[in-house]
Design a protein around this motif. Structure first.
Motif, PDB file in Angstrom:
ATOM      1  N   THR A  21       0.840  -1.193   0.000  1.00 61.16           N
ATOM      2  CA  THR A  21       0.000   0.000   0.000  1.00 61.16           C
ATOM      3  C   THR A  21       0.875   1.243   0.000  1.00 61.16           C
ATOM      4  N   GLN A  22       0.492   2.218  -0.827  1.00 62.49           N
ATOM      5  CA  GLN A  22       1.253   3.463  -0.944  1.00 62.49           C
ATOM      6  C   GLN A  22       0.285   4.560  -1.383  1.00 62.49           C
ATOM      7  N   ASP A  23       0.313   5.685  -0.681  1.00 63.57           N
ATOM      8  CA  ASP A  23      -0.533   6.841  -1.034  1.00 63.57           C
ATOM      9  C   ASP A  23      -2.021   6.480  -1.169  1.00 63.57           C
ATOM     10  N   GLY A  24      -2.531   5.654  -0.253  1.00 66.02           N
ATOM     11  CA  GLY A  24      -3.960   5.347  -0.249  1.00 66.02           C
ATOM     12  C   GLY A  24      -4.403   4.340  -1.293  1.00 66.02           C
ATOM     13  N   ILE A  25      -3.445   3.715  -1.944  1.00 65.53           N
ATOM     14  CA  ILE A  25      -3.770   2.716  -2.968  1.00 65.53           C
ATOM     15  C   ILE A  25      -2.978   1.449  -2.672  1.00 65.53           C
ATOM     16  N   SER A  26      -3.618   0.302  -2.851  1.00 65.84           N
ATOM     17  CA  SER A  26      -2.896  -0.972  -2.753  1.00 65.84           C
ATOM     18  C   SER A  26      -2.469  -1.379  -4.153  1.00 65.84           C
ATOM     19  N   TRP A  27      -1.158  -1.607  -4.294  1.00 65.76           N
ATOM     20  CA  TRP A  27      -0.554  -1.828  -5.617  1.00 65.76           C
ATOM     21  C   TRP A  27      -0.029  -3.251  -5.760  1.00 65.76           C
ATOM     22  N   ALA A  28      -0.020  -3.718  -6.996  1.00 64.51           N
ATOM     23  CA  ALA A  28       0.682  -4.950  -7.333  1.00 64.51           C
ATOM     24  C   ALA A  28       1.423  -4.694  -8.634  1.00 64.51           C
ATOM     25  N   THR A  29       2.660  -5.149  -8.717  1.00 66.47           N
ATOM     26  CA  THR A  29       3.414  -4.953  -9.960  1.00 66.47           C
ATOM     27  C   THR A  29       4.324  -6.141 -10.224  1.00 66.47           C
ATOM     28  N   ASN A  30       4.530  -6.418 -11.493  1.00 69.02           N
ATOM     29  CA  ASN A  30       5.491  -7.460 -11.873  1.00 69.02           C
ATOM     30  C   ASN A  30       6.715  -6.849 -12.543  1.00 69.02           C
TER      31      ASN A  30
END
Ligand SMILES: [Zn+2]
Ligand SMILES: [Zn+2]
Length: 188
Positions: A21-30
């Motif tokens: 989670t970063q800046d109010g958003i939960s992220w996923a990246t490859n």
């Protein structure tokens, strides 16, 4: 929504192997695709995670496109087995045989899987399970068919390319956002 599906399949990439989670958003990246949704309480902050604001393109999104139908075939290397598939170098035995003009060396530990007989993900298709060869043109950029295949089922997914070499914007229902690198930058 299962963010983990969009994380790096390479468990040695600790910074992106799990959602964060970063800046109010939960992220996923490859590494070449980033998916974000309004922050989920169970997704932790990861201080080692990449700074998403640095990945965003310098321009605002322009025209939005629907994701076209993509035709893919199962990856010939892993046959669609995404995690822990049989090592393609040693065929699952964990050992290889090397020889030179003098000697045959048997039982050498396989360098691809460190003797495990399995590798965490298929490098050929980058863990997508489908063939990576096809390229699809959307607006100003080309994208790999298997990248579009990974995201095509996100509800209401749309893409806004910003150029041949810069990340495209993604958006989908429920406040979903993201970025996708054009095809030429994949598999680096
Ligand atoms: Zn594969
Ligand atoms: Zn092996």
């Amino acid at each position: 929504m299962d963010l983990k599906k969009y994380c790096s399949k390479d468990q040695t990439k600790y910074s992106i192997a799990e959602p964060f989670t970063q800046d109010g958003i939960s992220w996923a990246t490859n590494g070449w695709m980033i998916i974000g949704i309004p922050a989920l309480p169970e997704v932790p902050v990861n201080p080692k995670a990449p700074n998403i604001s640095r990945v965003a393109p310098n321009m605002e999104p322009q025209e939005w496109f629907d994701i076209p139908e993509v035709e893919v075939t199962p990856c010939k290397t892993c046959e669609g087995v995404i995690n822990n598939f049989k090592c393609p170098e040693c065929y699952g035995s964990g050992a290889v045989t090397l020889k030179n003009d003098f000697t045959v060396y048997e039982g050498i530990e396989c360098g691809s899987c460190d003797g495990d007989g399995e590798v965490p993900f298929c490098k050929h298709c980058y863990g997508t399970g489908v063939d990576a060869s096809g390229m699809i043109t959307i607006g100003a950029a080309q994208f790999k068919a298997n990248a579009l295949y990974l995201i095509k089922n996100l509800p209401g997914i749309q893409i806004s390319p910003t150029g041949e070499y810069t990340p495209a914007y993604l958006r989908f229902d429920g406040g979903g956002v993201g970025f996708l690198m054009p095809g030429k930058d994949h598999n680096k």
